[in-house]
Write an enzyme that holds these catalytic residues in place. Structure first.
Site, short mmCIF file in Angstrom:
data_model
loop_
_atom_site.label_atom_id
_atom_site.label_comp_id
_atom_site.label_asym_id
_atom_site.label_seq_id
_atom_site.Cartn_x
_atom_site.Cartn_y
_atom_site.Cartn_z
N TYR A 151 1.02 -1.31 0.11
CA TYR A 151 0.09 0.07 -0.04
C TYR A 151 1.03 1.22 -0.03
O TYR A 151 1.87 1.42 0.74
CB TYR A 151 -0.90 -0.04 1.23
CG TYR A 151 -2.24 -0.30 0.90
CD1 TYR A 151 -3.14 0.99 0.21
CD2 TYR A 151 -3.19 -1.36 1.12
CE1 TYR A 151 -4.50 0.75 -0.11
CE2 TYR A 151 -4.32 -1.45 0.86
CZ TYR A 151 -4.91 -0.53 0.21
OH TYR A 151 -6.17 -0.69 -0.22
N GLU A 197 -0.25 4.94 -0.24
CA GLU A 197 -1.25 5.89 -0.37
C GLU A 197 -0.28 7.43 -0.31
O GLU A 197 0.62 7.43 0.44
CB GLU A 197 -2.26 5.99 0.64
CG GLU A 197 -3.22 5.09 0.22
CD GLU A 197 -4.47 5.32 1.26
OE1 GLU A 197 -5.19 4.21 1.20
OE2 GLU A 197 -4.80 6.36 1.92
N ASP A 248 -7.32 12.95 -24.81
CA ASP A 248 -7.26 11.71 -24.27
C ASP A 248 -6.65 10.85 -25.17
O ASP A 248 -7.27 10.59 -26.35
CB ASP A 248 -8.66 11.08 -24.11
CG ASP A 248 -8.85 9.79 -23.72
OD1 ASP A 248 -7.99 9.20 -23.81
OD2 ASP A 248 -9.98 9.28 -23.35
N THR A 288 -4.62 5.59 -21.59
CA THR A 288 -4.64 4.53 -20.94
C THR A 288 -3.07 3.82 -21.09
O THR A 288 -2.32 4.38 -21.86
CB THR A 288 -5.56 3.33 -21.30
OG1 THR A 288 -5.38 3.45 -22.52
CG2 THR A 288 -6.69 3.58 -20.76
N LYS A 323 -2.95 0.02 -24.67
CA LYS A 323 -3.66 -0.27 -25.97
C LYS A 323 -2.12 -0.34 -26.98
O LYS A 323 -1.41 -1.31 -26.92
CB LYS A 323 -4.51 0.74 -26.37
CG LYS A 323 -5.73 0.59 -25.30
CD LYS A 323 -6.87 1.42 -25.78
CE LYS A 323 -7.92 1.42 -24.73
NZ LYS A 323 -8.35 2.43 -23.77
N ARG A 337 -2.77 -3.10 -17.97
CA ARG A 337 -4.15 -2.01 -17.76
C ARG A 337 -3.96 -1.13 -16.83
O ARG A 337 -3.67 -1.40 -15.61
CB ARG A 337 -5.16 -2.97 -17.55
CG ARG A 337 -5.50 -4.15 -18.55
CD ARG A 337 -6.18 -3.67 -19.86
NE ARG A 337 -7.24 -3.08 -19.42
CZ ARG A 337 -8.36 -3.87 -19.88
NH1 ARG A 337 -8.58 -5.09 -20.29
NH2 ARG A 337 -9.53 -3.11 -19.64
N1 DSN Z 1 -13.28 0.03 -24.01
C1 DSN Z 1 -12.00 0.71 -24.69
C2 DSN Z 1 -11.92 0.28 -26.16
O1 DSN Z 1 -12.15 -0.87 -26.36
O2 DSN Z 1 -11.86 1.45 -26.85
C3 DSN Z 1 -11.81 2.17 -24.32
O3 DSN Z 1 -11.89 2.33 -22.85
#
Ligand code: DSN
Length: 429
Positions: free
Chosen positions: A52, A54, A198, A224, A227, A233
């Site tokens: 942890y 924080e 984003d 994120t 991807k 993730r």
């Molecule tokens: N759910 C994701 C996607 O597949 O584009 C975006 O958060």
């Protein structure tokens, strides 16, 4: 680690093995998915899950941070270097939380935010009505042009002038073209709004310089990490120095408690992997593969939203093919090709059975697939589209996919240059 799991919980062990086999034996075209390296996977499954932390490095609410402080600083430094940003926060649990934190950092509930509508390719957290972001803020949504399928910056500017939002959000989740973040920055500046970009889908393409970086034109960049960036993730925020305090406060204690240190550690590894020439070649190949699939699909008479792609994804408008996207996605899945059905701009069909199929190339490119095989993938998609009810054709396609998968196995690990031992990172343990 897996041996311990096999002994203790054979049922879950078996299921993990099955999922591994599924990921190996399918062509995964969901544009938000990828295969992480063994190094990332090891960090993600490490003892950091036990800790942890924080707070932030140097200012924590729990003791025992000798190692975690070093890891988090490393992750921040790597992110700042890679994206040329003043400040990085690696703690958001996901892109959704990162987006909400970015809004909270710069606006009060009730103020106006303006983002791309979900059915036009925006993310649910860009102010769509069912998301908390569409409930606690007054949300104005812009669209793509129905004719071209592209963002119409003049219309966006008009809308911004009319509504004077506190925040303008650029970025998308199902938009196949390059986004001009500079224009978004200018529009925001003109109307006195903050600009939050984003780049969850295209972060890897930005790192590789294929798409122009939004960092100079944004107050906050949200992403994120899993991807095209090919990490675990998670979520991440980059911002100008002047917003650093608000951003950190919005993430913790504004929205979250302790960060997931195992994820944060794995993100640090992925950021190091992305800072290599090999990663740049990989990202370039993602787009080459995407274009190769798009070209072939066009030859087969598929309509593509916006007519093609500049990035890792393609949005197929299936209306002229007289096949339900949901039915096709399921038939493709049976043929070992995994994609997702998706709304298209101005979709006349309902979201749970829409007219579009979304496909993307980050994962197949990690397997080493190049344009030639990408075109074969398009050919197989076409075969299934023409035979959604013909199980023997679907089975035959499945066999061809298995062969392709065996020729391009998921790499066991990626070679990254030896990192110099970072002696100054010693924690005294
Ligand atoms: N759910 C994701 C996607 O597949 O584009 C975006 O958060």
């Amino acid at each position: 680690m897996l041996t311990a799991l096999a002994q203790y919980d054979p049922q879950i062990y078996e299921l993990i093995k099955q999922e591994g086999a599924r990921q190996n034996g399918t062509i995964r075209l969901i544009p938000s998915e990828n295969y992480v390296s063994k190094a990332v996977m090891s960090a993600d499954g490490s003892c950091l899950t036990n800790k942890y932390s924080e707070g932030y490095p140097g200012k924590r609410y729990y003791e025992g941070q000798q190692v975690t402080d070093i890891i988090e600083r490393l992750a921040q430094d790597r992110a700042k270097k890679l994206f040329k940003a003043n400040h990085a926060n690696i703690q958001p649990y996901s892109g959704s939380v990162a987006n909400l934190a970015a809004y909270i950092a710069l606006a009060e509930p009730g103020e106006t935010i303006m983002g791309l509508a979900l059915p036009h390719g925006g993310h649910i957290t860009h102010g769509w009505k069912v998301s908390i972001t569409g409930k606690i803020f007054k949300s104005i949504q812009y669209s793509v042009d129905s004719r071209t399928g592209r963002l119409d910056y003049n219309k966006i500017e008009e809308l911004a002038k009319k509504h004077r939002p506190r925040i303008i959000i650029s970025g998308a989740t199902a938009y196949p073209r390059e986004i001009d973040f500079e224009i978004f920055g200018n529009i925001a500046h003109e109307v006195g709004a903050y600009h939050i970009s984003d780049i969850a889908h295209i972060a890897g393409l930005v790192v590789a310089g294929i798409h122009k970086s939004p960092v100079p034109y944004s107050d906050i960049v949200s992403t994120t990490t899993h991807k095209t960036l090919r990490g675990p993730r998670g979520g991440m925020l980059l911002c100008k120095a002047e917003h650093a305090k608000q951003v950190d406060k919005a993430v913790f204690p504004g929205l979250q408690g302790g960060p997931h240190m195992h994820t944060l550690t794995a993100i640090a590894v992925a950021l190091a992997e992305a800072d290599t020439p090999e990663f740049i070649s990989y990202a370039k190949q993602i787009v080459k593969n995407s274009r190769a699939i798009a070209e072939k699909l066009l030859e087969y008479g598929f309509n593509l939203v916006s007519g093609g792609t500049d990035n890792h994804l393609i949005l197929i408008d299936l209306r002229n093919k007289n096949v339900s996207a949901k039915k096709l996605a399921k038939a493709l899945d049976r043929a070992r090709i995994v994609a997702n059905y998706n709304t298209i701009p101005d979709d006349p069909a309902p979201p749970f059975d829409p007219s579009g199929l979304r496909i993307g190339t980050p994962a197949i490119t990690t397997r080493g697939i190049k344009q030639e095989q990408a075109q074969l993938v398009a050919e197989l998609i076409n075969k299934v589209t023409e035979n959604v009810d013909n199980e023997s054709v679907i089975e035959q396609v499945g066999k061809e996919v298995l062969l392709l998968c065996s020729q391009f196995p998921v790499p066991d690990h990626f070679i990254i240059p030896n990192r110099k031992s970072e002696a100054d990172n010693k924690s005294n343990y």
